[in-house]
Design a protein around this motif. Structure first.
Motif, PDB file in Angstrom:
ATOM      1  N   UNK A  99       4.199  -7.814   5.475  1.00  0.00           N
ATOM      2  CA  UNK A  99       4.260  -6.812   4.420  1.00  0.00           C
ATOM      3  C   UNK A  99       2.867  -6.601   3.841  1.00  0.00           C
ATOM      4  N   UNK A 100       2.384  -5.367   3.887  1.00  0.00           N
ATOM      5  CA  UNK A 100       1.012  -5.061   3.494  1.00  0.00           C
ATOM      6  C   UNK A 100       0.738  -5.345   2.020  1.00  0.00           C
ATOM      7  N   UNK A 101       1.786  -5.301   1.183  1.00  0.00           N
ATOM      8  CA  UNK A 101       1.567  -5.524  -0.249  1.00  0.00           C
ATOM      9  C   UNK A 101       1.185  -6.967  -0.561  1.00  0.00           C
ATOM     10  N   UNK A 127       8.792  -3.960   1.752  1.00  0.00           N
ATOM     11  CA  UNK A 127      10.050  -4.410   1.152  1.00  0.00           C
ATOM     12  C   UNK A 127      10.043  -4.245  -0.362  1.00  0.00           C
ATOM     13  N   UNK A 128       8.932  -3.825  -0.943  1.00  0.00           N
ATOM     14  CA  UNK A 128       8.800  -3.464  -2.365  1.00  0.00           C
ATOM     15  C   UNK A 128       8.832  -4.644  -3.322  1.00  0.00           C
ATOM     16  N   UNK A 149      10.673   2.326   1.964  1.00  0.00           N
ATOM     17  CA  UNK A 149      11.150   1.082   1.358  1.00  0.00           C
ATOM     18  C   UNK A 149      12.226   0.496   2.262  1.00  0.00           C
ATOM     19  N   UNK A 150      11.942  -0.660   2.832  1.00  0.00           N
ATOM     20  CA  UNK A 150      12.885  -1.332   3.715  1.00  0.00           C
ATOM     21  C   UNK A 150      13.740  -2.307   2.910  1.00  0.00           C
ATOM     22  N   UNK A 151      15.052  -2.111   2.963  1.00  0.00           N
ATOM     23  CA  UNK A 151      15.953  -2.986   2.208  1.00  0.00           C
ATOM     24  C   UNK A 151      17.328  -3.016   2.863  1.00  0.00           C
TER      25      UNK A 151
END
Length: 365
Positions: A99-101, A127-128, A149-151
């Motif tokens: 996840x880049x975040x 995934x936020x 947004x992957x969830x």
């Protein structure tokens, strides 16, 4: 018509429309389009990190053998500089896995990309969970042009089962705030929620926690078939509703080998950015950005041989077992031919910024 039926029919309609366009495109020669795409990378993928804070049941991240690391400024700047010199274009920040975040420099790197006039799209799938860490308003103002947004959905028990993470409440509040703040912008960015549930979609759409999200009428997408990641993920490891993709033939080169490469945190350049490339440096690596030029790697005989090996007995083990394979259908469509025209113009030195607002769910490319 229910929200779910609309979502399902919309996806089916997009697929049928693309296939019909590609079928009509078969009357045209494909070679000129591929020649245009082979001139330079149309898009660049940067894996800022291969670390993730979730452990999704459907993701091969759980089997990754590469050491987890962050991209250095040296690798980032060399990759960006090489891409800009070729004419720029689209940049994706979605890792092969991860996840880049999680990258503490995420915001600064998006802003750095935005500072280049010939970079148009900058997108990410996340995934936020860590949106609030960077500041949601700051993320929206950073220059990012599209977010997926992957969830699993918006039910805590399901989220824990599928994403195997206990940050559900944080994730939901982040998504809700992201949609709220985006709706206040004079020019909202496209935000798509990519659903990966282990329950029927029509039930998921009725979940109480989902209703406040749906009130913003976000774009929605869903996956109906998942990768085995070259046999790493078995049928028994997935919930019954999650089907595995199957590919029986690979008669022509995979579309992913024509879109653009991915640069890994250590500088390794991979011809493909799909999950099959997770640990496949020997099969799909085409060089290192610190030692070679991006354009030279894209035009190399090594990559040409890889594309030409499809449909033969010399296809490498990774691609031969990859169920993420897609044929060249896209490049037989009008959008594919337009992409090649843009690529030729950029190759000749013209700045090409797409006028499209890319309002549909977007997975890159």
């Amino acid at each position: 018509m229910s929200y779910f039926n609309s979502l399902f029919l919309n996806k089916v309609s997009r697929i049928v429309t693309r296939k019909a366009d590609a079928l009509l495109g078969r009357v045209r020669p494909l070679a000129p389009t591929l020649e245009g795409m082979g001139l330079r990378p149309f898009e660049l993928h940067l894996e800022l990190t291969n670390l993730c804070n979730a452990d999704c049941v459907f993701c091969p991240y759980q089997f990754q053998q590469r050491k987890t690391e962050f991209m250095s400024d040296r690798v980032f700047e060399k990759a960006l500089g090489d891409f800009v010199k070729t004419g720029g274009g689209s940049v994706g920040l979605t890792p092969v896995v991860g996840d880049a975040l999680i990258d503490p420099h995420f915001l600064g790197r998006v802003k750095r990309l935005r500072s280049e006039p010939n970079i148009d799209r900058i997108w990410v799938t996340t995934n936020a969970i860590l949106l609030d860490k960077h500041g949601i308003q700051e993320v929206l103002a950073s220059g990012i042009t599209h977010m997926n947004i992957s969830t699993a959905g918006f039910d805590e028990a399901m989220y824990v089962r599928v994403y195997r993470n206990k940050s559900y409440r944080r994730m939901r509040e982040n998504v809700l705030e992201l949609l709220r703040l985006n709706a206040q912008r004079s020019t909202p960015i496209p935000i798509a929620i990519a659903l990966r549930p282990d329950r029927p979609l029509d039930d998921v759409m009725k979940d109480p926690d989902f209703q406040a999200i749906l009130a913003y009428r976000p774009q929605l997408d869903f996956t109906w078939a998942y990768t085995s990641a070259n046999g790493r993920i078995s049928r028994d490891a997935l919930p019954p509703i999650m089907k595995l993709r199957t590919v029986h033939r690979r008669p022509e080169s995979c579309v992913n080998l024509w879109n653009g490469p991915i640069v890994l945190p250590d500088g390794t350049v991979m011809a493909c950015s799909c999950v099959a490339a997770m640990d496949a440096a020997a099969d799909l690596g085409i060089g290192n950005i610190l030692q070679s030029n991006l354009l030279e790697m894209w035009q190399s005989q090594e990559l040409k041989k890889l594309r030409d090996s499809f449909g033969t007995n010399s296809l490498n083990k990774t691609c031969a077992g990859c169920d993420m394979y897609r044929d060249l259908e896209f490049y037989r469509t009008r959008d594919g031919r337009q992409r090649a025209r843009i690529n030729r113009a950029r190759h000749s030195g013209l700045v090409q910024i797409s006028s499209s607002k890319y309002t549909r769910p977007f997975s890159g490319g």
